[in-house]
Structure formats: structure tokens, C-alpha cells
Scaffold this motif. Structure first.
Motif, PDB file in Angstrom:
ATOM      1  N   ASN A  45     -17.688 -33.203   6.391  1.00 51.02           N
ATOM      2  CA  ASN A  45     -18.873 -32.709   5.707  1.00 51.02           C
ATOM      3  C   ASN A  45     -18.445 -31.523   4.843  1.00 51.02           C
ATOM      4  OD1 ASN A  45     -21.449 -31.954   4.915  1.00 51.02           O
ATOM      5  ND2 ASN A  45     -21.852 -30.815   6.799  1.00 51.02           N
ATOM      6  N   LEU A  46     -18.524 -31.684   3.519  1.00 54.07           N
ATOM      7  CA  LEU A  46     -18.023 -30.626   2.664  1.00 54.07           C
ATOM      8  C   LEU A  46     -19.030 -30.221   1.605  1.00 54.07           C
ATOM      9  CD1 LEU A  46     -15.662 -32.011  -0.040  1.00 54.07           C
ATOM     10  CD2 LEU A  46     -16.352 -33.504   1.814  1.00 54.07           C
ATOM     11  N   LEU A  47     -18.812 -29.022   1.096  1.00 54.58           N
ATOM     12  CA  LEU A  47     -19.692 -28.441   0.093  1.00 54.58           C
ATOM     13  C   LEU A  47     -18.881 -28.112  -1.148  1.00 54.58           C
ATOM     14  CD1 LEU A  47     -22.306 -26.994  -0.902  1.00 54.58           C
ATOM     15  CD2 LEU A  47     -21.439 -24.948   0.268  1.00 54.58           C
ATOM     16  N   PHE A  48     -19.281 -28.693  -2.296  1.00 56.66           N
ATOM     17  CA  PHE A  48     -18.657 -28.368  -3.563  1.00 56.66           C
ATOM     18  C   PHE A  48     -19.378 -27.179  -4.182  1.00 56.66           C
ATOM     19  CE2 PHE A  48     -17.357 -32.989  -3.664  1.00 56.66           C
ATOM     20  CZ  PHE A  48     -15.984 -32.738  -3.585  1.00 56.66           C
ATOM     21  N   LEU A  49     -18.622 -26.162  -4.567  1.00 50.81           N
ATOM     22  CA  LEU A  49     -19.200 -24.969  -5.165  1.00 50.81           C
ATOM     23  C   LEU A  49     -19.236 -25.057  -6.692  1.00 50.81           C
ATOM     24  CD1 LEU A  49     -17.534 -22.351  -2.820  1.00 50.81           C
ATOM     25  CD2 LEU A  49     -19.907 -23.133  -2.783  1.00 50.81           C
ATOM     26  N   ASN A  50     -19.177 -26.259  -7.205  1.00 49.62           N
ATOM     27  CA  ASN A  50     -19.320 -26.523  -8.628  1.00 49.62           C
ATOM     28  C   ASN A  50     -19.735 -27.979  -8.773  1.00 49.62           C
ATOM     29  OD1 ASN A  50     -19.303 -26.161 -11.377  1.00 49.62           O
ATOM     30  ND2 ASN A  50     -17.099 -25.885 -11.573  1.00 49.62           N
ATOM     31  N   ASP A  51     -20.301 -28.332  -9.927  1.00 49.39           N
ATOM     32  CA  ASP A  51     -20.650 -29.728 -10.179  1.00 49.39           C
ATOM     33  C   ASP A  51     -19.966 -30.207 -11.458  1.00 49.39           C
ATOM     34  OD1 ASP A  51     -22.063 -28.263 -12.004  1.00 49.39           O
ATOM     35  OD2 ASP A  51     -24.008 -29.178 -11.599  1.00 49.39           O
TER      36      ASP A  51
ATOM     37  N   LEU B 166     -14.957 -32.674 -10.636  1.00 52.04           N
ATOM     38  CA  LEU B 166     -15.316 -32.932  -9.245  1.00 52.04           C
ATOM     39  C   LEU B 166     -16.220 -34.150  -9.112  1.00 52.04           C
ATOM     40  CD1 LEU B 166     -15.996 -29.302  -7.949  1.00 52.04           C
ATOM     41  CD2 LEU B 166     -13.868 -30.618  -7.882  1.00 52.04           C
ATOM     42  N   SER B 167     -17.317 -34.176  -9.871  1.00 53.08           N
ATOM     43  CA  SER B 167     -18.324 -35.216  -9.673  1.00 53.08           C
ATOM     44  C   SER B 167     -17.857 -36.595 -10.126  1.00 53.08           C
ATOM     45  CB  SER B 167     -19.627 -34.837 -10.386  1.00 53.08           C
ATOM     46  OG  SER B 167     -19.406 -34.651 -11.771  1.00 53.08           O
ATOM     47  N   TYR B 168     -17.091 -36.662 -11.228  1.00 54.72           N
ATOM     48  CA  TYR B 168     -16.574 -37.941 -11.715  1.00 54.72           C
ATOM     49  C   TYR B 168     -15.165 -38.228 -11.196  1.00 54.72           C
ATOM     50  CZ  TYR B 168     -20.362 -38.336 -15.164  1.00 54.72           C
ATOM     51  OH  TYR B 168     -21.589 -38.449 -15.783  1.00 54.72           O
ATOM     52  N   GLY B 169     -14.508 -37.191 -10.687  1.00 53.23           N
ATOM     53  CA  GLY B 169     -13.126 -37.343 -10.292  1.00 53.23           C
ATOM     54  C   GLY B 169     -12.881 -37.199  -8.811  1.00 53.23           C
ATOM     55  N   LEU B 170     -12.700 -35.967  -8.361  1.00 52.94           N
ATOM     56  CA  LEU B 170     -12.255 -35.714  -6.992  1.00 52.94           C
ATOM     57  C   LEU B 170     -13.150 -36.341  -5.935  1.00 52.94           C
ATOM     58  CD1 LEU B 170     -10.087 -34.001  -5.373  1.00 52.94           C
ATOM     59  CD2 LEU B 170     -11.953 -32.387  -5.048  1.00 52.94           C
ATOM     60  N   ALA B 171     -14.462 -36.290  -6.130  1.00 53.43           N
ATOM     61  CA  ALA B 171     -15.386 -36.813  -5.117  1.00 53.43           C
ATOM     62  C   ALA B 171     -15.111 -38.280  -4.797  1.00 53.43           C
ATOM     63  CB  ALA B 171     -16.829 -36.636  -5.586  1.00 53.43           C
ATOM     64  N   SER B 172     -14.583 -39.019  -5.780  1.00 56.05           N
ATOM     65  CA  SER B 172     -14.313 -40.444  -5.561  1.00 56.05           C
ATOM     66  C   SER B 172     -13.186 -40.677  -4.572  1.00 56.05           C
ATOM     67  CB  SER B 172     -13.957 -41.125  -6.892  1.00 56.05           C
ATOM     68  OG  SER B 172     -12.702 -40.652  -7.386  1.00 56.05           O
TER      69      SER B 172
ATOM     70  N   GLU C   1     -12.910 -25.077  -7.525  1.00 55.07           N
ATOM     71  CA  GLU C   1     -11.773 -25.327  -8.415  1.00 55.07           C
ATOM     72  C   GLU C   1     -11.790 -24.352  -9.583  1.00 55.07           C
ATOM     73  OE1 GLU C   1     -14.383 -27.076 -11.496  1.00 55.07           O
ATOM     74  OE2 GLU C   1     -14.474 -26.405  -9.423  1.00 55.07           O
ATOM     75  N   GLY C   2     -10.606 -24.041 -10.094  1.00 59.51           N
ATOM     76  CA  GLY C   2     -10.486 -23.268 -11.317  1.00 59.51           C
ATOM     77  C   GLY C   2     -11.237 -21.957 -11.296  1.00 59.51           C
TER      78      GLY C   2
ATOM     79  N   CYS D 263      -6.991 -40.110 -11.460  1.00 54.28           N
ATOM     80  CA  CYS D 263      -8.088 -40.827 -12.111  1.00 54.28           C
ATOM     81  C   CYS D 263      -8.977 -41.468 -11.057  1.00 54.28           C
ATOM     82  CB  CYS D 263      -7.554 -41.883 -13.084  1.00 54.28           C
ATOM     83  SG  CYS D 263      -6.737 -43.289 -12.290  1.00 54.28           S
ATOM     84  N   ASN D 264     -10.149 -41.847 -11.484  1.00 55.42           N
ATOM     85  CA  ASN D 264     -11.132 -42.532 -10.641  1.00 55.42           C
ATOM     86  C   ASN D 264     -11.353 -43.916 -11.251  1.00 55.42           C
ATOM     87  OD1 ASN D 264     -13.393 -43.555  -9.379  1.00 55.42           O
ATOM     88  ND2 ASN D 264     -14.794 -41.977 -10.113  1.00 55.42           N
ATOM     89  N   PRO D 265     -10.763 -44.974 -10.674  1.00 57.82           N
ATOM     90  CA  PRO D 265     -10.838 -46.301 -11.290  1.00 57.82           C
ATOM     91  C   PRO D 265     -12.246 -46.818 -11.512  1.00 57.82           C
ATOM     92  CG  PRO D 265      -9.125 -46.262  -9.619  1.00 57.82           C
ATOM     93  CD  PRO D 265      -9.876 -44.964  -9.489  1.00 57.82           C
TER      94      PRO D 265
END
Length: 316
Positions: free
Chosen positions: A2-8, A12-18, A55-56, A127-129
């Protein structure tokens, strides 16, 4: 987990989350939102995420308020230092001191974190295929040459890419389009683009369509001396099955093969020669683009990246 992203951010949303599995749960609470501090306090108190992820530069302006909140509820912070190595000393190092784990795309920074007794792990872009894939081309995005990149004055090495890849093409009879921030029109370097070339800012959700509509996609890198660090656009463009032309760096040569997965140039004159040659060879462009996509789908997706650190994340 269970994780919380401190940015959207799109990264993150199109990449890492996948890269996370269907059994993982996460939500976004960007630190730039109004009343974020109270909202974060309530969320940490009620939901107790396994860890928070940033991130960043997303937390650089609020770190002094963020870190005490995370410590109060014993929620570890994972910090992705996407601006390593150039911003290691100015930004990554102070932010890393409040993190339980640092992820960096620059391997040469690992000893620097270890010297400061900061736990760090190599973790690159990918990348997120399901998103970075070829789609139906759009007439308004069609071009011979396409560059999607912002103009930055803060990264001196980026000028090498401009001089090698973009500048020699500006006065050639190619159909060139550049998308990015408005600094392309006005900046302290006085490097500006004609209005017929600069096309404005491109929404990230249109990136696959733009890459699918251009014959050649150009790439710029802010770091050209790192053994690993390169632009995230490399993985994204290849994922979209774009024919990718960029400037050489040791990181590129370590991960990809020239004229097999992508094409790189070392000199402005070589860039013009490569563009002229490949614009007339649809067959070779398609072959290299397919091979590039196969390579990143095989080795460089965010599922690969998360798998490489999952055991570490679970210990947090």
C-alpha cells in the motif's frame, strides 16, 4: 503493498505505477495541492501506507514540513532521484537524508550515497507497454522529424545535444516540429526556434500519437558523461516503436546497439547524413523501430524495474 505517491506527474501515473501488481494499492496526494499538509496528516493517520514515494523536485519545497509528518506516523519515504547526477549535491543529497531508500538512474551516484550512509539502489527509467505503444497516426502531428523536449538552461551538457542533433537540421529542407515549453521562444542562451518549427506544449497523453506520426523522432539528453543516465524519452520513444535518432553517450552505447535498436550521431554533419539516408529508407526505419521496441519490452519496462527492487520495498 500500500503506497502513497506524493506527485501525480505523468512519469508516475503513466509510467512507474504500471510496474506494480494488481494486488498493490496506491493513491496520489501531490504536495502542490491546496491544504495538502492537513490532507496528508489525515491520510497517514487513517490509512498508514507502507511507504510514500516522491520523485525529482516534487518535494524539494516542502521537505521541512513533509519529513516530520512521515516520521510521526513511521511511514518511510522512497525518493527517486531522477535528476542525478547533475543535481545530486544541490537537491538529491539533502532530500535523500529524509528518505529510507533512494533510487537513482545514475550508477556513479551510488558510492556518493553510501559515503553519506544513505541506502540507495540503481533504478532507471523505462516504458509502460500499455501506454508507450504505436497508435493510429494523426494528420496534425505528422512530420519528417519530431522533437518533444523542454528547453533548459540549467544543464550545460544539454547544449551538446542541441549542437549535434537539432541545430544542424534547422536550416535543412526537412519538415521539423518541436514541442515543449515556451523557453524555446525566449531564454537566456538566446537559442530560439522559428514559429513554424516550435509547435507549443504537447500534452503527455498525446505522446504515443506524436511518436507514431513522425518518420524520425529526435532525442536530447541533459547528461552525456554518465555510464547509465539518459533521457526517459529514449525508453518511451522505443516503446512507441518510433525510429529514434539521438546523440551518442556512453549510457546509450551500454544499453542499446547503434543501427539496431536506435541510431546515434556524434557530429552535426553526421546527423544530416543520417536523416537524409533514413528518410529514404522506410524499410530500415521500420526494422530498427521494431527491434528497438522489442528490446525495451524485453528488458526495460516498469514491471522489470519494480521487480528489481520489490524485495527491498517490502522490507520497508
Amino acid at each position: 503493498m500500500n503506497l502513497l505517491f506524493l506527485n501525480d506527474s505523468s512519469l508516475l501515473s503513466y509510467g512507474l505505477a504500471s510496474g506494480f501488481s494488481s494486488s498493490d494499492s496506491f493513491e496520489y496526494l501531490p504536495v502542490h495541492l491546496a491544504d495538502w499538509e492537513n490532507r496528508l496528516d489525515r491520510l497517514l493517520r487513517k490509512q498508514r501506507p507502507d511507504f510514500a514515494f516522491a520523485e525529482g523536485v516534487s518535494i524539494s519545497t516542502v521537505a521541512r514540513r513533509l519529513f516530520p509528518l512521515l516520521r510521526r506516523y513511521s511511514v518511510p519515504l522512497v525518493y527517486w532521484a531522477i535528476d542525478d547526477p547533475p543535481d545530486w549535491n544541490r537537491m538529491s543529497r539533502p532530500l535523500a537524508r529524509g528518505a529510507s531508500l533512494v533510487l537513482t538512474p545514475a550508477k556513479e551516484c551510488l558510492p556518493l550515497y553510501q559515503r553519506d550512509k544513505i541506502r540507495a539502489h540503481y533504478f532507471h527509467f523505462a516504458c509502460n507497454p500499455s501506454f508507450h505503444r504505436p497508435v493510429e497516426p494523426s494528420f496534425d502531428l505528422q512530420s519528417d522529424l519530431l522533437l518533444v523536449a523542454n528547453y533548459y538552461t540549467s544543464y550545460p551538457q544539454r547544449k551538446t545535444g542541441l549542437d549535434t542533433i537539432l541545430t544542424p537540421l534547422l536550416n535543412e529542407p526537412f519538415h521539423l516540429k518541436v514541442y515543449g515549453n515556451e523557453h524555446w521562444l525566449s531564454n537566456s542562451d538566446h537559442y530560439t526556434l522559428p514559429s513554424n518549427i516550435y509547435q507549443g506544449y504537447l500534452s503527455y497523453n498525446r505522446l504515443p500519437c506524436a511518436y507514431s506520426s513522425a518518420k524520425i523522432v529526435l532525442g536530447l539528453h541533459s547528461v552525456i558523461t554518465s555510464p547509465t543516465m539518459m533521457s526517459m524519452r529514449t525508453f518511451e520513444a522505443l516503446g512507441c516503436q518510433a525510429f529514434f535518432l539521438t546523440h551518442w553517450s556512453p549510457a546509450l552505447e551500454a544499453l542499446f546497439k547503434n543501427h539496431v535498436h536506435l541510431v546515434w550521431s556524434r557530429h552535426p554533419d553526421e546527423t544530416i547524413e543520417l536523416v537524409r539516408f533514413y528518410l529514404n529508407r522506410d524499410d530500415l526505419r521500420l526494422k530498427i523501430a521494431r527491434q528497438g521496441q522489442e528490446e525495451v519490452y524485453r528488458n526495460h519496462t516498469y514491471k522489470h524495474r519494480i521487480q528489481s527492487v520489490r524485495a527491498i520495498l517490502e522490507t520497508l
